[in-house]
Design an enzyme around this catalytic site. Sequence first.
Site, PDB file in Angstrom:
ATOM      1  N   GLY A   1       0.880  -1.077   0.591  1.00 18.90           N
ATOM      2  CA  GLY A   1       0.269   0.066   0.259  1.00 18.90           C
ATOM      3  C   GLY A   1       1.034   1.125   0.242  1.00 18.90           C
TER       4      GLY A   1
ATOM      5  N   ASP B   1       3.510  -2.083   7.985  1.00 18.31           N
ATOM      6  CA  ASP B   1       1.967  -2.106   7.400  1.00 18.31           C
ATOM      7  C   ASP B   1       0.956  -1.306   7.762  1.00 18.31           C
ATOM      8  OD1 ASP B   1       1.024  -3.350   4.977  1.00 18.31           O
ATOM      9  OD2 ASP B   1       0.732  -4.568   5.908  1.00 18.31           O
TER      10      ASP B   1
ATOM     11  N   GLY C   1      -6.082  -4.277   3.557  1.00 21.17           N
ATOM     12  CA  GLY C   1      -7.091  -5.735   2.138  1.00 21.17           C
ATOM     13  C   GLY C   1      -7.430  -4.694   1.473  1.00 21.17           C
ATOM     14  N   GLY C   2      -7.217  -3.335   0.814  1.00 20.33           N
ATOM     15  CA  GLY C   2      -7.843  -2.113   0.385  1.00 20.33           C
ATOM     16  C   GLY C   2      -7.375  -2.325  -1.016  1.00 20.33           C
ATOM     17  N   GLY C   3      -6.388  -3.002  -0.659  1.00 25.12           N
ATOM     18  CA  GLY C   3      -5.000  -3.295  -2.529  1.00 25.12           C
ATOM     19  C   GLY C   3      -4.784  -4.599  -2.554  1.00 25.12           C
TER      20      GLY C   3
ATOM     21  N   GLU D   1      -0.421 -10.715   4.101  1.00 30.24           N
ATOM     22  CA  GLU D   1       0.272  -9.468   4.907  1.00 30.24           C
ATOM     23  C   GLU D   1      -0.511 -10.428   6.157  1.00 30.24           C
ATOM     24  OE1 GLU D   1      -1.577  -5.701   2.666  1.00 30.24           O
ATOM     25  OE2 GLU D   1      -2.783  -6.320   3.738  1.00 30.24           O
TER      26      GLU D   1
END
Length: 221
Positions: free
Chosen positions: A29, A81, A95-97, A103
């Site tokens: 991200g 992260d 988890g938007g990406g 991860e």
Amino acid sequence: MTQDEQKQAVAREAIRYVVDGAWIGVGSGSTANMFIDELGRIKPRIRGAVASSVKTAERLKSHGIEVEELNNVSDIPVYVDGADEVTERGAMIKGGGGALTREKVVAAVAHRFVCIADASKLVGVLGRFPLPVEVIPMARSYVARELVKLGGFPAWRMGFTTDNGNVVLDVSGLSIVDPAGLEERINGIAGVVTVGLFARRGADVVLLGGDAGVRTLVPGT
């Protein structure tokens, strides 16, 4: 400070948590990318990195940082992260990406999880940001129906495939008052690879960028 300046501030602050001579886990991200850029400045201090996504691995390599497969690394002192949302207790939506599974795996191996985020990511209750759920393709419709039963409104992230070859459902309409409980329940649905709730293994340290500088939260203390 602008949002990007806040991200840069927490990325610089996170360097303090890097363990010399060790492998470091690195997330995905925009904020994690800024951390990678900072990591490139001190790369002689570290052994190398374990990446949580293909894009992260590419950015690390562009800085000349050695990237190793997780299967070949038994000890990761620190994982750094970002988050799409985070609470003061260290529970997160990530988890938007679309890199939530990798991860979560790297975070599970690491001894310490350092979450870096701008101040807008801090929330009292998770759920305003749609909750990503990685699903094997054949189970997409079934899992979506099960998520509706939990009160959510799942939307297929069309045209997107994870690094693992799966699809993502983004679930809106949830007010997540029991993040660990919901994480366990969704992970128990057949066909779910993982859910982007990081509560059972949340952040050990949260670095939040704001107008006054970086605020450090240590959940549980």
